[in-house]
Design a protein around this motif. Structure first.
Motif, short mmCIF file in Angstrom:
data_model
loop_
_atom_site.label_atom_id
_atom_site.label_comp_id
_atom_site.label_asym_id
_atom_site.label_seq_id
_atom_site.Cartn_x
_atom_site.Cartn_y
_atom_site.Cartn_z
N LEU A 133 -49.42 -22.23 29.31
CA LEU A 133 -50.15 -23.58 29.52
C LEU A 133 -50.78 -24.89 30.34
O LEU A 133 -49.88 -23.84 31.65
CB LEU A 133 -49.21 -24.31 28.62
N SER A 134 -51.90 -24.88 30.23
CA SER A 134 -52.34 -25.22 31.19
C SER A 134 -51.56 -27.26 31.66
O SER A 134 -51.05 -26.93 30.45
CB SER A 134 -53.92 -25.95 31.02
N SER A 136 -52.95 -29.39 31.33
CA SER A 136 -53.74 -30.79 30.61
C SER A 136 -53.02 -30.45 29.14
O SER A 136 -52.95 -31.17 27.87
CB SER A 136 -55.34 -30.59 30.97
N GLU A 137 -52.74 -29.53 29.35
CA GLU A 137 -52.74 -29.17 27.28
C GLU A 137 -50.92 -29.24 27.21
O GLU A 137 -50.45 -30.43 26.44
CB GLU A 137 -52.47 -27.76 27.50
N TYR A 141 -49.97 -32.48 24.48
CA TYR A 141 -48.73 -32.28 23.69
C TYR A 141 -47.51 -33.36 23.91
O TYR A 141 -47.36 -33.86 22.85
CB TYR A 141 -47.92 -31.54 23.69
N ILE A 160 -48.21 -27.91 19.24
CA ILE A 160 -47.80 -27.35 19.98
C ILE A 160 -47.25 -25.79 19.56
O ILE A 160 -47.86 -24.31 20.36
CB ILE A 160 -46.84 -27.62 21.69
#
Length: 193
Positions: A133-134, A136-137, A141, A160
């Protein structure tokens, strides 16, 4: 004494409530604060089972002879580290950063305590695989879904789970907080279900 024991759920988890309702079970909710610390020598499944049984014992004095109490505790384990509920958003981000790109185990311990004194304690394990995951992700979340009430800082039923979980080995419902297949079997032994 009634022929069918009444089911008591000692959990504030909306996910556990949803799962029991979807099983078609009637239940009453009882809540009280219970200390969730555990002995440091316990390992993985033992932690989940200990916490579920510990919670049940706090309710024992008030349990009627025709009631069956259900308590549960879900933990996330990465290697040998137990990831409980995060204390704040920073800890949630740190947990998700550790989990991303790796597989981890989710254990849910369950205790069923009958008012007549019978008790059973068990746990279920599911291995969860996360894609990378980045930042920003992860930030999106944590800000949007506020996962502070979830072990490991995530809910598989949330966004997620849709974008990060690539594979599960075991019960999806166990990851949500209740291994319903096993709970159903065990409740029937107590005359519920």
């Amino acid at each position: 004494m009634s022929s069918t024991p009444r089911l008591i759920l000692a959990s504030n988890s909306p996910r556990r409530r949803q799962l029991l309702t979807e099983l078609g079970l009637s239940y009453e909710i009882r809540l009280r604060e219970v200390d969730e610390t555990y002995p440091p020598h316990l390992h993985r499944a033992e932690v989940a089972e200990f916490l579920a049984a510990h919670k049940a014992e706090a309710y024992r004095p008030d349990l009627a002879p025709d009631e069956v109490l259900l308590t549960a505790d879900t933990i996330v384990c990465l290697d040998d580290d137990v990831l409980n509920k995060p204390a704040d958003e920073a800890e949630a981000r740190a947990m998700l950063t550790r989990l991303q790109g790796r597989a981890h185990d989710v254990y849910t311990g369950v205790c069923l305590l009958h008012g007549d004194g019978r008790r059973t304690v068990f746990s279920d394990r599911t291995q969860v695989h996360f894609r990378a995951l980045s930042p920003s992700e992860i930030d999106f979340y944590v800000r949007t879904y506020q996962p502070l009430d979830k072990a490991g800082a995530y809910g598989a039923q949330d966004w997620i789970g849709m974008v990060a979980v690539t594979r599960l080995e075991g019960s999806y419902f166990n990851v949500m907080g209740l291994p319903v297949h096993r709970v159903w079997e065990e409740l029937q032994k107590f005359g519920v279900g």
